[in-house]
Motif scaffolding. Structure first.
Motif, PDB file in Angstrom:
ATOM      1  N   HIS B 282       4.197  -2.422 -11.917  1.00 24.18           N
ATOM      2  CA  HIS B 282       5.474  -1.751 -12.156  1.00 24.18           C
ATOM      3  C   HIS B 282       6.116  -2.237 -13.444  1.00 24.18           C
ATOM      4  O   HIS B 282       6.689  -1.447 -14.205  1.00 24.18           O
TER       5      HIS B 282
ATOM      6  N   PRO C 136      10.959  13.289   8.202  1.00 24.47           N
ATOM      7  CA  PRO C 136      11.697  12.028   8.348  1.00 24.47           C
ATOM      8  C   PRO C 136      10.785  10.807   8.228  1.00 24.47           C
ATOM      9  O   PRO C 136      11.154   9.802   7.667  1.00 24.47           O
ATOM     10  N   GLY C 137       9.576  10.913   8.723  1.00 25.76           N
ATOM     11  CA  GLY C 137       8.687   9.756   8.686  1.00 25.76           C
ATOM     12  C   GLY C 137       7.844   9.655   7.435  1.00 25.76           C
ATOM     13  O   GLY C 137       7.193   8.642   7.209  1.00 25.76           O
ATOM     14  N   SER C 138       7.834  10.696   6.598  1.00 24.00           N
ATOM     15  CA  SER C 138       6.855  10.675   5.516  1.00 24.00           C
ATOM     16  C   SER C 138       7.389  10.127   4.196  1.00 24.00           C
ATOM     17  O   SER C 138       6.786   9.233   3.608  1.00 24.00           O
ATOM     18  N   GLY C 139       8.538  10.622   3.715  1.00 19.92           N
ATOM     19  CA  GLY C 139       9.100  10.071   2.479  1.00 19.92           C
ATOM     20  C   GLY C 139       8.141  10.210   1.315  1.00 19.92           C
ATOM     21  O   GLY C 139       7.598  11.287   1.076  1.00 19.92           O
ATOM     22  N   SER C 140       7.946   9.100   0.586  1.00 19.17           N
ATOM     23  CA  SER C 140       7.040   9.134  -0.564  1.00 19.17           C
ATOM     24  C   SER C 140       5.618   9.433  -0.146  1.00 19.17           C
ATOM     25  O   SER C 140       4.815   9.944  -0.904  1.00 19.17           O
ATOM     26  N   ASP C 141       5.284   9.088   1.068  1.00 18.72           N
ATOM     27  CA  ASP C 141       3.924   9.238   1.577  1.00 18.72           C
ATOM     28  C   ASP C 141       3.804  10.610   2.230  1.00 18.72           C
ATOM     29  O   ASP C 141       3.582  10.741   3.432  1.00 18.72           O
ATOM     30  N   LYS C 185      -6.826  13.309   6.867  1.00 14.98           N
ATOM     31  CA  LYS C 185      -5.479  13.140   6.329  1.00 14.98           C
ATOM     32  C   LYS C 185      -5.200  14.152   5.223  1.00 14.98           C
ATOM     33  O   LYS C 185      -4.190  14.857   5.254  1.00 14.98           O
ATOM     34  N   ILE C 372      14.964   9.199  -6.162  1.00 18.31           N
ATOM     35  CA  ILE C 372      14.301   9.282  -4.854  1.00 18.31           C
ATOM     36  C   ILE C 372      13.631  10.646  -4.699  1.00 18.31           C
ATOM     37  O   ILE C 372      12.448  10.738  -4.416  1.00 18.31           O
ATOM     38  N   THR C 376       9.823   9.078  -5.838  1.00 17.71           N
ATOM     39  CA  THR C 376      10.680   7.928  -6.146  1.00 17.71           C
ATOM     40  C   THR C 376      10.260   7.264  -7.451  1.00 17.71           C
ATOM     41  O   THR C 376       9.136   7.433  -7.913  1.00 17.71           O
ATOM     42  N   GLU C 378       9.527   4.298  -7.741  1.00 14.18           N
ATOM     43  CA  GLU C 378       8.402   3.430  -7.412  1.00 14.18           C
ATOM     44  C   GLU C 378       7.091   4.208  -7.475  1.00 14.18           C
ATOM     45  O   GLU C 378       6.079   3.701  -7.988  1.00 14.18           O
ATOM     46  N   VAL C 379       7.100   5.435  -6.960  1.00  8.89           N
ATOM     47  CA  VAL C 379       5.891   6.251  -7.016  1.00  8.89           C
ATOM     48  C   VAL C 379       5.568   6.612  -8.470  1.00  8.89           C
ATOM     49  O   VAL C 379       4.415   6.574  -8.896  1.00  8.89           O
TER      50      VAL C 379
ATOM     51  N   ARG D 267      10.115   0.088   7.988  1.00 13.55           N
ATOM     52  CA  ARG D 267       9.714   1.392   7.464  1.00 13.55           C
ATOM     53  C   ARG D 267       8.260   1.342   6.986  1.00 13.55           C
ATOM     54  O   ARG D 267       7.874   0.444   6.247  1.00 13.55           O
ATOM     55  N   GLN D 269       5.084   3.289   4.962  1.00 16.56           N
ATOM     56  CA  GLN D 269       4.686   4.305   3.992  1.00 16.56           C
ATOM     57  C   GLN D 269       3.260   3.966   3.578  1.00 16.56           C
ATOM     58  O   GLN D 269       2.934   2.788   3.384  1.00 16.56           O
ATOM     59  N   PHE D 270       2.447   4.981   3.398  1.00 19.71           N
ATOM     60  CA  PHE D 270       1.064   4.757   2.985  1.00 19.71           C
ATOM     61  C   PHE D 270       0.359   3.749   3.911  1.00 19.71           C
ATOM     62  O   PHE D 270      -0.430   2.923   3.468  1.00 19.71           O
ATOM     63  N   ARG D 283      11.567  -7.639  -6.062  1.00 16.51           N
ATOM     64  CA  ARG D 283      12.944  -7.200  -6.283  1.00 16.51           C
ATOM     65  C   ARG D 283      13.863  -7.757  -5.190  1.00 16.51           C
ATOM     66  O   ARG D 283      15.000  -8.161  -5.470  1.00 16.51           O
ATOM     67  N   GLN D 336      18.287   2.596  -2.971  1.00 17.88           N
ATOM     68  CA  GLN D 336      16.971   2.999  -3.483  1.00 17.88           C
ATOM     69  C   GLN D 336      15.854   2.630  -2.495  1.00 17.88           C
ATOM     70  O   GLN D 336      14.956   3.433  -2.233  1.00 17.88           O
TER      71      GLN D 336
END
Lengths: 394, 379, 394, 379
Positions: B282, C136-141, C185, C372, C376, C378-379, D267, D269-270, D283, D336
Motif C-alpha cells: 500500500h 451486506p456481507g460482501s463489501g469490497s469482496d 465462486k 468506499i 475502497t 484499500e482495494v 468483519r 472479506q476475501f 494503520r 473508512q
C-alpha cells in the motif's frame, strides 16, 4: 531522617569527593566516553580517577549484586544515585555492551561460574564486548540467521558473517547467535561467547550514508570455539540450541534502551530554537509545519514521562516499548527533516573551508537508521497490532 | 496540447534515457567524481558528450546554433539526469543561464553561447543572499562606474559557482533591497577582479559557492536585458529553474521508486518476499500515485512555460512543490524499505536521498513554493 | 471546411434551435435532473422539450449506433458535441444508469435482441434501471455475494438482499448479480435483469450520516425470474454463471466514471475561495495547510487532464483509473475537511432558523463515502500494487 | 506527580466508566434526544443523576459544597463522556462556568453554585464573536449604567446557550477590541431583558446559540472578578475549557478506536478477518500510538493546571491540538475501516465523526492551538 535520605546525603558527599570537575562537563567527543577493555586507554587522569573510584565502589553497575562487582543497591537507592549524578551532570564512568546487554542476559540465564567470571570482568571494565546478531540476509527476520557452528565434539567450527556489529573492531569478546541445528528454526540457535582474537575472526567497518560509523561487518572463517572455558564454564549462555530465548529477552532490553534514547526527552519547542538560529522569521508555511511538529513533540515528551512513570510501577503494557520506539524514532526523523529545512542551503554543507564535518546533514542522515535498527518501524507496528490490539493473524 | 510526449519527444526521451543510463550512470559519474574528491563535482568529458548530443543547446534558438526546443524537451533530459543522479552543469547552464542569455543582446549571446553549445563553458546563476531561497530580496549592489558598473555584495548557494566560466548575477541598480524593481542582471566572467569564492561541497557531493564581490568592475556589455528592468528576466530564469529542478526531482523520485520496487521483489524476510507484505504494497502504491501526479504537474508546467501562458509561473511553483513532496517521499520510503543496507554508503539509495535534499532547497523548497501558490492565488 | 468543422457548425445551430435557455442554467436541485422511466414526470416544459429533441436526434446516447437509439457519432464527433454543449452550459438531457452502466455491458455482452430492446428503451428514457451488486456481507469482496437464484427449469427463484442500490425505490428494472452455482465462486454468478415490480421485491432507503440518500436496501423474497422474456430474449446478460465477467467489465467503467468525477476538475486554489468566504485572513497555520493542499489539488488537476488525454489515445495504463480514483477521492475528503475548518462553527450548523439544510456538513460527511463506494481506497491500492507495480502476491 | 491515575482517581474512572457506559450510553442519550429533536440536545434527568454522583460539583471547592477535586478528575469524567458521546452540559457548566464562578465573590457563588451542585442549573460560556475561535478579540461592549452595566453586542457558538440558566459573558469594559486588558466577565441570568437567542442544531446534534445583547441591563453583582481585569479569569476559563475538551476528545478517540478494532476482529472479506490485513494492522497500530500520546499530553496538561504551573497554558494548547489530531485520525480511520456501513446512520461510528468535528472547533481547533504553541514559544 529516612534510610533513603541518609543514603542520599552520603552519596552526595561521596560524589563531591570523587567526581572530578572535568567529569561533570558534557561529553564532547568519542574519547570522552570510556568503554574499558584490554585495549582501553584513558583520555586523562580525571577520567581514570573517576572510573576507578566508581569501579571500587561498585558504581559502574550499582544495582548488580556485590559478588558480581556491583554495589547491590536497591531500586530506590539506584534511583537516588542516578538523580544525584544527574544533579551534578556526572558522566557515566563506563559505557559497555557488557553492562547493557550481556550482563542482564547472564543475570537471567548464566551459570554461577559464568556470572562470577564475566560479570566481574564487565563491572571492572576489563573486557569489552560486542553483539553478533544481525546477518546480511536476516534483517528484521533475525531468526533466519545462517552463521553455522558445526559440532566437533569438544568444540564448534563456526563459519558465517555478521553485520551491524557495533565496535566489533574495538571489542575483546563477542556474544553471538550461531545456528547449531539446521532443522529447527527457533530451537537450533546457540548464544555463544568467544574471543575476537580467535583465528578466523575478522572485521571491516561499514561506511554509512552519514559517514563513518561504529558498525562493522564481522566474518567467521573456520573459527574454533571450545564448548568449555577452563573449569567447566560453558561457552554458551543458556542451553545449547536454546539461544533464541536469551536473544528474545535481550531484544526487549534493547528496545527499552532505544525507545528511551530517541526523540523523547525534548521539552523545548524546536520552532523557537530554529527561528533563533536563523536570526529571522522563518517562512510562514515552514513555521506552520514546525508548530504542528512541536505539538507532536511536546505531546510525545509527556508520553515519555508517563511511560517511565508507568514502567517504574509495572503499569506499562509489556509491548509499550515498541510503541515508544516507533513513535519516538519517526518523530526524530521528522525533527531532523525540519532542522534541515530551517537550515536551508547552509545545512547542506558536507565540507567547506570552515568545516569538514557536515554535522547537520550527517545527523539528519543518521536519524534515518533510527526506524531500522533495534527493530524496524514495521516490526514495531506488527508487535503493537499483535500484542496490544490483539488483531488476528498479526 | 495533450499532456503526454509527442513522437519526437518520446524519441528524445529514449535517447536521453539511454545516454544517461550508460554514460551518466551513478558508478561512472557520481561515485567516480565524488570518490576522487573532484573540485567541480562533475566530469567535463561528460559535459562535452552532452554537447555532442545537442543537449547543451536544447533551449538555445536555432538562429544561435541551438536546437530551439522548449522546457518540455529540457525536462526530458533533466528527468533522466535525476533518475541517474548524473552530476552536470546542465540545469544552471543550459536551462537557467541559457534562459537569461536568451534575453541578452547579440554581443552577449555571441560571446557565451558558442562555448555552451560546444560543451566548453559552464555557467552558474547567483540569486540568493542567505541560506533560504528568497529572490524577493536582492541587496547585492551594482553602481554606475564610468561606462559600466561596480559590483559589491555577496551571493550564497551558487551551484557550480567555482566551476563557472560566467555567472549570471542578479544585482540591485536602484531602490532598496526588497523592491520588486531596480534589479539588473549581469553576465560576470570568471576572471573578473574582486570576486571571492568560498566553495563548499554539499551533501550530494555537488559544489556550491559563497561568492563575494568587492568593487568588481563590469563593463556595460555585461548587462543582460535592461538596466533596472531585470526583474522580468529574473522571473523567467527562476521559472525555468523551478520547472527544471522539478523535472529533475521527478527523475530522482522515479529512480528511487524503481530501485525500491525492484528491491521489494528480491528481498526475503520471514520466508516471504517483502513485496508480499500488504503494508509495504500500500505504501508503494501510494508512492506511485504521488510520483505520477508530480510528473503530470511538471509536464503541465513545462507546456505552460513553453506557451508563455499567464498561469505558467503559478504552475511552476505547484510543480516544484509537488515534485519536492513526491521525491521526498520516494527517498524516505526508499531508505526505510531497503532497511539496514539502505543506510550503507555502498548502496545507491542513500545517494538519492542526498540529491533530493539538495534539489529540494535549490530554487526554493516545498514550503516556499506552497506559500507562493497561496500568495499568487490571493490568500 | 473539414467534415468536423462542418459538423461543429451544424451542431451549434441545432443546439441554438433546440436547447431552451432554462436548460442552460446550472442544475439547482434533484428535480432539475431528468432520469426517465415509467414513473418519470417533467419538472417543466423546457425540460420536456430538451429531452425530446435530444431523444429524437439520438443525442441522449450520441455515440451509440442509430439502430439502438443513438446518433452513431464517431469519437471525434461526440467530442465536438460535448464541447459545444459545454460551451453553452447545456444540461444533460437524460441521466441514467442504463446509459452509464447497463448499456456498455449490453453493447459488449448482449444478444442482438437484447440490444434492440433494452438499448432503445434506455436511449428513449422509457426505462429506469438500478444496479444490484453489493450485499451486506460482501463489501469490497463483491464476489462473495450470497443472493441465490434456485434453478426451477424455466425460471429462477431469487432470494437474498442487496445494499447500496442507488435509487432502487425509483427504478423500473434492476441489473443484478445472483449466485446460481454455489460450488464455483467466480463462475457461479449470473448477471440477471428483472422488473422491480415482480412480487417479492421490496426496497428500503438508507439513512446516511450525511442525511437522506439515494441508496437503498433491496430485498428479494422468492422472486420469480423467468429465464426468457417473450421471444427468446434471455433474462441474463452473457452466459449463465458467467456474470462475473460482465460485472468486472462494468466495474472498470464505474471506476473511470468516479475517478473523473471527484476532486479532479478543480483548477482554482481552494485557499483563495475560503479566504474570500471568511471575509478575513485565515489562521496562519490553517493557511499553510490550505497552501499545501492546493499544491496537491492543482497537481492532481494536471493529472486529471493528462489521464484523459492518455485515455483518448490508449496510452493510459489499464489500471490507472484505480490510481485516479484513489488519489481523487482521498483529495476530495481532505478538501472538505479544510472547508469545514475554514468555515469554523458556522460550518457545523445542521439546522437553524435560517436553514434546515446543513449543506456544508452534509457535503463533508458525504465525501467520506468517496473512498468506499466504487471500490475502497484499500482495494485501489491493492490493484495498483498488483497490476502496475507488479508486486508479488498482491 | 506520576503521570498515571492514583488509586482514588482509578476508582473514580471505574465509577465514571460504569455510569456513562450505562446511563450515558449512545442509545439511551445521544440517539434518544437526537431522534426526539430535543431542543436542549441533552437530557435533564441524566444531568440530575450526574449531580447525584457528585460529578457536577467536581471542581467546586468543598467549602462551597463541591468535591474540591481538580482537572485530572474532571478529565476522567470527560473522557467517559467522550467515549460514550454522552450529551450533557458538564463541560460548559461544571468545568468552564464553575472555573469562572470560582473567581467570583460569595454572593455570586451562593446564587449559582447550589443549582449546579443539585443538577438543576445549566451554564454556558459566551466568548467568541465570529465563526472561528478568537478570544483575543472581544468587541461585545459593557458600559457603565447606574450601579451596573449595559451590555451590547453579540456572541456566537455559545454551546448550550439557549438551555442555560446563566451565561458567563466576556465583554469589553474599556479599550478597543483586540486589547488584552479592559475585559470584564459577567454572569448573565437567562431572564435578562434584551437578550436574543438564535439557537441552532450542530452536526453532532448538540445545540448552540448566536446571542445578541441589546441594552441588556446588569447590576454590579453580575461582575465575576474585577472590572477591566477579566482577562486573567478568562484565561483560566479558557485553559479549563481547552484541557476539558481535550480530555473529551481523547474519549472520543478511544471510543472510536475501540469500536473499530473490534470491527476488525469480526468483519470478514476475501475469506479473512479484515484485521488480518497487514495494511490495516499497521494503520490501527499507528492510531493506537497517536491516541496513547494524546492521552499522555492531556494528563500532563491536567496535572500542570491543577498545580498552577507556569507552562500549564502552553501544555493546554498542546493537549487540545494533539487530542484533535488523534481523534480526527480515529474517526476517519473508523469510518473508512467500517466501509459502507460506517456511512449509515444506523451505525454509531458516524456519530463519533460528528462529535469529533464539533469538539474540534470548540475552544479552538488544531491549527489555532498549534499557532498558539508557536507564539507562546516565541516564534
Amino acid at each position: 531522617m529516612s534510610d533513603l535520605d541518609q543514603f542520599r546525603s552520603e552519596t552526595r558527599a561521596w560524589l563531591e569527593a570523587n567526581c572530578p570537575p572535568e567529569m561533570r562537563e558534557p561529553v564532547r567527543d568519542d574519547a570522552d566516553v570510556y568503554w574499558g577493555g584490554r585495549k582501553a586507554t584513558f583520555k586523562n587522569d580525571a577520567q581514570k580517577a573517576w572510573f576507578e573510584a566508581c569501579r571500587d565502589k561498585g558504581y559502574t553497575v550499582p544495582a548488580w549484586p556485590t559478588e558480581y562487582g556491583g554495589a547491590g543497591l536497591s531500586p530506590a537507592e539506584a534511583k537516588v544515585l542516578r538523580e544525584e549524578m544527574s544533579r551534578i551532570n556526572a558522566r557515566s564512568p563506563l559505557s559497555s555492551f557488557g553492562i547493557w546487554m550481556l550482563g542482564p542476559a547472564l543475570l537471567q540465564f548464566g551459570t554461577e561460574q559464568q556470572k562470577l567470571k564475566y560479570l566481574n570482568e564487565i563491572a571492572r571494565g576489563e573486557i569489552r564486548w560486542c553483539q553478533g546478531y544481525s546477518e546480511p540476509g536476516s534483517g528484521s527476520d533475525l531468526v533466519s540467521l545462517q552463521t553455522y557452528g558445526e559440532d566437533k565434539g569438544d568444540h564448534w567450527i563456526v563459519n558465517g558473517q555478521k553485520i551491524w556489529t557495533s565496535y566489533a573492531d574495538k571489542a575483546d569478546w563477542i556474544f553471538c547467535l550461531v545456528r547449531t541445528d539446521k532443522n529447527d528454526k527457533y530451537r537450533g540457535i546457540t548464544f555463544m561467547l568467544f574471543d575476537m582474537e580467535t583465528p578466523g575472526v575478522s572485521t571491516k567497518p561499514i561506511l554509512l550514508i552519514s559517514g563513518n560509523s561504529p558498525f562493522c561487518e564481522t566474518f567467521f572463517d573456520d573459527v574454533k570455539v571450545p564448548k568449555q572455558y577452563g573449569d567447566g564454564i560453558p561457552a554458551q549462555v543458556g542451553e545449547v540450541n536454546r539461544g533464541w530465548d536469551v536473544a528474545k529477552y535481550l531484544l526487549g532490553h534493547e528496545r527499552e534502551m532505544i525507545s528511551g534514547a530517541d526523540g523523547g526527552d525534548r521539552t523545548a519547542a524546536i520552532g523557537a530554537i530554529l527561528t533563533r538560529a536563523a536570526g529571522a522569521p522563518l517562512d510562514p508555511v515552514l513555521r506552520a509545519e514546525l508548530a504542528m511538529f512541536d505539538v507532536d513533540a511536546l505531546a510525545y515528551a509527556a508520553m515519555g514521562e508517563k511511560f517511565l512513570d508507568e514502567v517504574k510501577v509495572g503499569k506499562a503494557h509489556p509491548a509499550q516499548p515498541n510503541m515508544m520506539k516507533y513513535a519516538g524514532t519517526e518523530l526524530n526523523k521528522r525533527r531532523h527533516e525540519l532542522i534541515m529545512a530551517a537550515g536551508g542551503s547552509a545545512a547542506l554543507e558536507w565540507d567547506s573551508s570552515e568545516s569538514s564535518e557536515g554535522a547537520k546533514p550527517r545527523a539528519w542522515l543518521r536519524t534515518k537508521a533510527n526506524s531500522i535498527e533495534g527493530g524496524t518501524s514495521e516490526v514495531m507496528l506488527n508487535v503493537i497490532a499483535k500484542r496490544i490490539l490483539e488483531l488476528p493473524g498479526a | 496540447m495533450p499532456l503526454y510526449h509527442d513522437d519526437d519527444q518520446a524519441m528524445l526521451a529514449d535517447t536521453a534515457a539511454q545516454f544517461m543510463g550508460e554514460e551518466g550512470a551513478i558508478a561512472k559519474q557520481l561515485r567516480h567524481w565524488r570518490d576522487k574528491g573532484c573540485k567541480d563535482g562533475f566530469g567535463h568529458a561528460l559535459w562535452k558528450q552532452m554537447a555532442e548530443m545537442g543537449f547543451t543547446g536544447i533551449l538555445v534558438p536555432e538562429a544561435d546554433g541551438g536546437l530551439g526546443m522548449g522546457h518540455v524537451e529540457a525536462g526530458i533530459v533533466l528527468e533522466e539526469i535525476g533518475r541517474n543522479l548524473t552530476p552536470s552543469p546542465f540545469l544552471t547552464s543550459s536551462v537557467m543561464a541559457a534562459t537569461a542569455l536568451g534575453q541578452g543582446g547579440d554581443d552577449l549571446r555571441a560571446r557565451y553561447l558558442p562555448g555552451l553549445l560546444a560543451g566548453d563553458s559552464v555557467f552558474a546563476v547567483a540569486i540568493d543572499e542567505g541560506a533560504k531561497h528568497n529572490p524577493d530580496r536582492i541587496a547585492c549592489k551594482a553602481e554606475k562606474s564610468g561606462n559600466g558598473f561596480r559590483l559589491n555584495g555577496k551571493k550564497d548557494f551558487v551551484v557550480q559557482g567555482a566551476s563557472a566560466d560566467m555567472i549570471v548575477v542578479a544585482a540591485r541598480t536602484s531602490g532598496s533591497e526588497t523592491d520588486a524593481e531596480g534589479i539588473t542582471l549581469f553576465a560576470v566572467p570568471r576572471d573578473a577582479a574582486g570576486m571571492g569564492h568560498n566553495s563548499v561541497r554539499l551533501v550530494d557531493s555537488s559544489m556550491a559557492s559563497h561568492i563575494t564581490f568587492e568593487n568588481v568592475e563590469l563593463d556595460g556589455d555585461a548587462v543582460i536585458g535592461e538596466v533596472d528592468g531585470g526583474r522580468a528576466v529574473l522571473n523567467r530564469v527562476l521559472d525555468a529553474g523551478r520547472v527544471g529542478a522539478a523535472a529533475e526531482g521527478v527523475g530522482v523520485a522515479r529512480g528511487s521508486m524503481d530501485m525500491t520496487v525492484d528491491y521489494l521483489k528480491q528481498r526475503k524476510q520471514f520466508g516471504k518476499l517483502i513485496g508480499e507484505f500488504q503494508a509495504l504494497q500500500h505504501r508503494a502504491a501510494h508512492l506511485y500515485s504521488e510520483v505520477e501526479i508530480a510528473r503530470a504537474a511538471v509536464i503541465k508546467a513545462q507546456q505552460l512555460l513553453d506557451a508563455g501562458a499567464e498561469n505558467a509561473s503559478l504552475m511552476a511553483s505547484v510543480a516544484k512543490a509537488k515534485a519536492g513532496k513526491a521525491a521526498g517521499l520516494a527517498v524516505k520510503e526508499g531508505v526505510q524499505m531497503h532497511g539496514g543496507i539502505g543506510m550503507t554508503d555502498e548502496y545507491d539509495i542513500g545517494l538519492y536521498m542526498k540529491r533530493d535534499r539538495a534539489l529540494a532547497e535549490f530554487m526554493g523548497d516545498v514550503y516556499y513554493h506552497a506559500g507562493r501558490v497561496a500568495e499568487m492565488s490571493g490568500y
